[in-house]
Design an enzyme around this catalytic site. Structure first.
Site, PDB file in Angstrom:
ATOM      1  CB  SER A 215      -3.783  13.627 -13.942  1.00 33.69           C
ATOM      2  OG  SER A 215      -3.411  12.678 -14.905  1.00 33.69           O
ATOM      3  CG  HIS A 261       0.625  11.930 -12.618  1.00 26.69           C
ATOM      4  ND1 HIS A 261       0.047  11.019 -11.755  1.00 26.69           N
ATOM      5  CD2 HIS A 261      -0.296  12.153 -13.589  1.00 26.69           C
ATOM      6  CE1 HIS A 261      -1.168  10.719 -12.179  1.00 26.69           C
ATOM      7  NE2 HIS A 261      -1.393  11.385 -13.296  1.00 26.69           N
TER       8      HIS A 261
END
Length: 309
Positions: A215, A261
């Site tokens: 991610s 992230h």
């Protein structure tokens, strides 16, 4: 090459230069050699022989995408390879460590390969402490103490099958579009640099936690996709709600590394802007400079953390 002259003074019938036994009145429009129907290749004007076609392909400049990449990216080979690598690693871990991997169990490989900024040591009672303690050896060596490989390996480790499937679905959707637009080399470099950017953010902001997953790179792809769409004159604003929702989820759900992230998102925004808005003149050099410069900044940041903490 020609066949023997027939009787009656008629001119000899030409024969195919690749098949001497075949008479033909066809010839290559480029080199004028006689060719039979099996050898002729349709061209924009007339027909050509196989050798002239091959020579033309060698000298012809390959078509490029709007951003200077190879159109081979339309096939999504890099995207498929990345998905295959992530799925393959997860399958091997499941085979070696059992079905608990599917529900998110951490294996020794996760402890070895996930991002960990500072080295963990133990003192009595199984308690873990951060930093080097005299007389106690390290249990898990962190990036700060030289385990830089973690910044790369963490991109291919996942905690549970849901974590894996969500990331691979996002990679499949984003990756093919970006790879088609940027070409395989630019896309592959973008993916890895975004992943490194997110993992170095983990090293900086959450040095005592293990973090892993694709991610970090995928959030970078979201940001880059926004600039690619905007540069192509398409509706880039439609991507913003998706990015916003994912950012909110990153901060809201316990156990998700918002640090990784956020780092991937910022890295992807910088790289994506550079790739999308590089001037046509010297475009490749500018794009390489943006990607190379970002990689250098990330490397210096990680090294500085190692030296100062």
């Amino acid at each position: 090459m020609t066949s023997p002259a027939p009787q009656g003074g008629q001119p000899p019938v030409p024969t195919c230069y690749r098949h001497p036994g075949r008479e033909t009145y066809l010839s290559c429009t480029r080199c004028s050699r006689p060719i039979c129907p099996d050898c002729m290749v349709s061209a924009s004007v007339g027909h050509q022989c196989p050798e002239c076609v091959a020579e033309g392909r060698r000298t012809q400049r390959p078509a490029l995408t709007h951003f200077g990449g190879s159109q081979v990216g339309m096939h999504g080979y890099v995207t498929k390879a990345l998905i295959g690598l992530n799925v393959g690693v997860f399958a091997l871990l499941t085979a070696f460590y059992g079905m608990s991997v599917l529900t998110g169990a951490a294996t020794p490989v996760h402890r070895w390969g996930a991002v960990l900024g500072q080295t963990l040591t133990t003192i009595g009672g199984g308690q873990y402490y951060i930093g080097a303690v005299p007389g106690y050896g390290p249990i898990f060596t962190g990036v700060d103490d030289g385990a830089y490989y973690r910044l790369f390996t963490a991109m291919f480790l996942h905690y549970g099958v849901i974590h894996l499937l969500l990331n691979m679905w996002a990679l499949w959707v984003l990756g093919r579009s970006l790879e088609a637009a940027l070409g395989p080399i630019r896309f592959g470099a973008l993916y890895l640099i975004c992943g490194l950017g997110g993992n170095i953010a983990c090293q900086l902001l959450s040095p005592t936690d293990f973090a892993a997953g694709a991610s970090t790179a995928i959030y970078g792809l979201f940001a880059a996709y926004f600039f690619v769409l905007k540069r192509l004159g398409r509706d880039a604003m439609s991507v913003l709600p998706i990015i916003a929702i994912n950012v909110i989820l990153s901060f809201s759900i316990q156990g998700i590394s918002w640090q990784g992230h956020l780092g991937g998102l910022v890295t992807g925004a910088i790289c994506g802007f550079g790739l999308a808005y590089a001037p046509r003149q010297n475009r490749t050099a500018v794009q390489a400079g943006v990607l190379g410069g970002m990689l250098a900044v990330l490397a210096v940041t990680s090294l500085a953390l190692s030296l100062t903490r």
